[in-house]
Motif scaffolding. Structure first.
Motif, mmCIF file in Angstrom:
data_model
loop_
_atom_site.group_PDB
_atom_site.id
_atom_site.type_symbol
_atom_site.label_atom_id
_atom_site.label_comp_id
_atom_site.label_asym_id
_atom_site.label_seq_id
_atom_site.Cartn_x
_atom_site.Cartn_y
_atom_site.Cartn_z
ATOM 1 N N LEU A 1 -13.258 9.529 6.433
ATOM 2 C CA LEU A 1 -13.459 9.401 4.985
ATOM 3 C C LEU A 1 -14.936 9.357 4.609
ATOM 4 C CD1 LEU A 1 -10.715 6.730 4.226
ATOM 5 C CD2 LEU A 1 -10.652 9.180 3.654
ATOM 6 N N GLU B 1 -10.086 6.299 10.094
ATOM 7 C CA GLU B 1 -10.567 6.312 8.707
ATOM 8 C C GLU B 1 -12.045 6.689 8.601
ATOM 9 O OE1 GLU B 1 -7.045 3.595 8.952
ATOM 10 O OE2 GLU B 1 -8.852 3.838 10.132
ATOM 11 N N ARG B 2 -12.743 6.745 9.725
ATOM 12 C CA ARG B 2 -14.175 7.110 9.688
ATOM 13 C C ARG B 2 -14.371 8.496 9.075
ATOM 14 N NH1 ARG B 2 -12.644 7.953 15.016
ATOM 15 N NH2 ARG B 2 -13.318 9.914 15.955
ATOM 16 N N LEU C 1 -15.213 -0.022 4.430
ATOM 17 C CA LEU C 1 -14.971 0.823 5.594
ATOM 18 C C LEU C 1 -16.142 0.750 6.572
ATOM 19 C CD1 LEU C 1 -13.192 2.674 7.165
ATOM 20 C CD2 LEU C 1 -14.041 4.597 5.791
ATOM 21 N N SER D 1 -9.808 -2.274 7.456
ATOM 22 C CA SER D 1 -9.683 -0.851 7.110
ATOM 23 C C SER D 1 -8.642 -0.657 6.012
ATOM 24 C CB SER D 1 -9.354 -0.008 8.344
ATOM 25 O OG SER D 1 -8.110 -0.373 8.891
ATOM 26 N N LEU E 1 -12.263 4.088 14.466
ATOM 27 C CA LEU E 1 -11.171 4.140 13.490
ATOM 28 C C LEU E 1 -10.996 5.549 12.937
ATOM 29 C CD1 LEU E 1 -11.863 0.914 11.383
ATOM 30 C CD2 LEU E 1 -10.008 1.270 13.032
ATOM 31 N N LEU F 1 -8.970 1.222 2.290
ATOM 32 C CA LEU F 1 -8.024 2.198 1.751
ATOM 33 C C LEU F 1 -7.442 1.734 0.419
ATOM 34 C CD1 LEU F 1 -6.205 3.183 5.052
ATOM 35 C CD2 LEU F 1 -7.880 4.549 3.773
ATOM 36 N N ARG G 1 -16.278 2.148 0.289
ATOM 37 C CA ARG G 1 -17.257 2.643 1.263
ATOM 38 C C ARG G 1 -17.847 1.473 2.057
ATOM 39 N NH1 ARG G 1 -20.579 4.997 -2.116
ATOM 40 N NH2 ARG G 1 -19.326 6.881 -2.197
ATOM 41 N N TYR H 1 0.839 -1.201 0.000
ATOM 42 C CA TYR H 1 0.000 0.000 0.000
ATOM 43 C C TYR H 1 0.879 1.259 0.000
ATOM 44 C CZ TYR H 1 -3.285 3.575 1.459
ATOM 45 O OH TYR H 1 -4.023 4.728 1.522
#
Length: 187
Positions: free
Chosen positions: A173, A170-171, A158, A139, A168, A143, A155, A112
């Motif tokens: 996003l 990343e929430r 996640l 998660s 998280l 990504l 979506r 990644y």
């Protein structure tokens, strides 16, 4: 030079006499499930971070000394930005312990960071197959899908990870203006 040091470090580890096959990965699923229940009820981001760190301790508990050394070496190389070296070491870990989810997850992380999202996604899918509630892999999958511009899948991935851990980072996003914010309807 770094690869020479890695090879010397690994060759000096006490692997002599050990089996050529990795033992079964330790089953931490009951402990992970308990921690997931705790993180879902966490009162704050700080509390959730402590619980998440406990999950990481379990996920990174490798099956034996050799696997732990490979994992630690690979993660250390990621931290210093030697992604090619990390990938090589983590590839050796996956070859040695093909049933250890964290080997795939960390190799995915190296991919990644190299922006090889397709390779990351393959490894994340393998990690999730082995450890379906591995929130880090879930998660990371979101990504990687985002990196591949597979927005709807990202979506959904996640949202699944957030069902397990609503704290998280990343929430963001999914928040208004975030990269995975669902498109609005025109009036």
């Amino acid at each position: 030079m770094k690869r020479v040091v890695i090879a010397l470090t690994l060759s000096a580890l006490p692997f002599a006499g050990q089996a050529e096959t990795c033992p079964d990965a330790l089953d931490h699923s009951a402990d992970i499930d308990a921690l997931i229940a705790q993180v879902q009820g966490a009162a704050s981001q700080a509390d959730a971070r402590v619980i998440s760190n406990q999950m990481w301790e379990l996920w990174t508990d490798a099956p034996d000394v050799r696997a732990q050394a490979l994992l630690d070496q690979g993660m250390g190389l990621i931290q210093i930005g030697d992604l090619a070296g990390a990938y090589s070491i983590l590839n050796a870990l996956v070859d040695y312990c093909p049933d250890y989810a964290e080997g795939y997850n960390q190799r995915a992380f190296a991919s990644y960071l190299r922006k090889d999202y397709a390779a990351a996604l393959n490894d994340l899918d393998a990690a999730i197959d082995l450890s379906p509630t591995h929130i880090g892999a879930l998660s990371g999958r979101a990504l990687s899908l985002l990196g591949l511009e597979r927005i709807d899948e990202a979506r959904a991935a996640l949202k699944h990870a957030l069902q397990l851990n609503p704290w998280l980072a990343e929430r963001a996003l999914l928040e208004p203006g975030g990269a995975l914010d669902p498109p609005g309807k025109d009036i």
